[in-house]
Write a protein that holds these residues in place. Structure first.
Motif, PDB file in Angstrom:
ATOM      1  N   ALA A 187      57.361  83.015  71.717  1.00  0.00           N
ATOM      2  CA  ALA A 187      57.685  81.855  70.884  1.00  0.00           C
ATOM      3  C   ALA A 187      57.808  80.591  71.735  1.00  0.00           C
ATOM      4  N   LYS A 193      55.655  77.142  71.472  1.00  0.00           N
ATOM      5  CA  LYS A 193      56.319  75.829  71.427  1.00  0.00           C
ATOM      6  C   LYS A 193      55.746  74.887  72.490  1.00  0.00           C
ATOM      7  N   GLN A 204      55.891  79.036  65.647  1.00  0.00           N
ATOM      8  CA  GLN A 204      56.576  79.833  66.664  1.00  0.00           C
ATOM      9  C   GLN A 204      57.013  81.183  66.096  1.00  0.00           C
TER      10      GLN A 204
END
Length: 295
Positions: free
Chosen positions: A197, A201, A210
């Motif tokens: 994630a 990002k 994400q």
């Protein structure tokens, strides 16, 4: 010299060990006594006593004995008109099979609906990915409320609102499923590795991206496994909430119990047990397959 130095150390160790064991025994006796006291108080408040249990067991046995069908070997495979046959015992099998199918459909649809809503709420409730802590806390309280109220209470409310039928059962089970799966899904998300994630990002992805590409692929098997397990639980729940008019086989079971149709009671109970066992076996194999594919 080393032996003389070791002897006091060993003696000190044994003395300390004896003290710890003594403290542990005292703590065990104390907490055991408190637990026993709590059980006695609970039994007194609940009006449970050995005399009542001893008095009720024979009556339970008498009731159970009346539900056992009078099958005879010579007529076991005869038609529905012959008393003592399996067909005579399950003489309404077609109606009961339809109600069992309705019960399974109630559980399946309620599980799908509840799991879908719980899936969305879980990402908002998980503390490690929530964008607003106050929102996460509020959703967690909402999930607690959904799973704290028993399904049958929800079913009574929805039967009053929407009338007798499967709709009340679906909504009641779905609402309880949201609370139960929402908590489990949120805990899975909180235990997830957020490295992917973070990568999404850094690549410019927003929060939804994400979650979709960084978190979901790693936790999807666990989420599906919990949803399947909840389906098994909901099949049993769907059989019970029919007692209050929420559709399915439970409504029929309540009717035969109220009218003391003893052999019909045992026939329906046997069918429910067989149905739940088959669903459990199928779900267990599916969960095992999911687990093996993710290793």
């Amino acid at each position: 010299m080393s032996v003389s130095l070791a002897s006091p150390a060993i003696a000190t160790f044994e003395r300390r060990r004896a003290e710890l064991l003594s403290q542990r025994r005292r703590a065990t006796l104390l907490y055991g006594g408190l637990l026993l006291l709590a059980l006695l108080v609970s039994a007194w408040v609940s009006e449970v006593s050995p005399a009542k249990i001893a008095e009720g067991i024979p009556r339970f046995g008498e009731y159970f004995a009346q539900t056992i069908p009078h099958l005879t070997w010579q007529h076991l495979f005869a038609g529905t008109q012959q008393e003592g046959s399996l067909a005579y015992w399950f003489y309404r099998l077609d109606e009961w099979a339809w109600l069992l199918l309705q019960t399974a459909n109630i559980a399946a649809f309620a599980t799908l609906l509840g799991a879908a809503i719980a899936f969305v709420l879980a990402f908002l409730a998980a503390r490690n990915v929530a964008t607003r802590p106050w929102l996460a806390a509020g959703i967690r309280r909402l999930l607690e409320g959904c799973r704290t109220v028993p399904e049958i209470v929800f079913a009574l409310i929805f039967v009053w609102a929407f009338g007798i039928g499967p709709l009340a059962g679906i909504l009641a089970i779905a609402l309880h499923t949201i609370g139960a799966l929402g908590k489990l899904f949120a805990e899975v998300i909180e235990n997830a590795d957020l490295g992917a994630a973070d990568g999404v990002k850094c690549a410019g992805g927003n929060w939804v991206q994400q979650m979709r590409f960084g978190v979901l692929p790693g936790i999807a098997p666990n989420l599906l496994s919990y949803a399947i397990l909840r389906f098994e639980i909901n099949v049993r729940g769907a059989s019970v909430i029919g007692f209050v008019g929420a559709g399915g086989i439970g409504q029929e079971l309540y009717a035969v119990i109220a009218q003391n149709y003893y052999e019909e009671i045992s026939a329906i109970v046997v069918l429910i047990i067989v149905t739940v066992a088959l669903i459990d076996l199928g779900s267990e194999r599916l969960r095992r397959g999911l687990t093996e594919t993710t290793r």
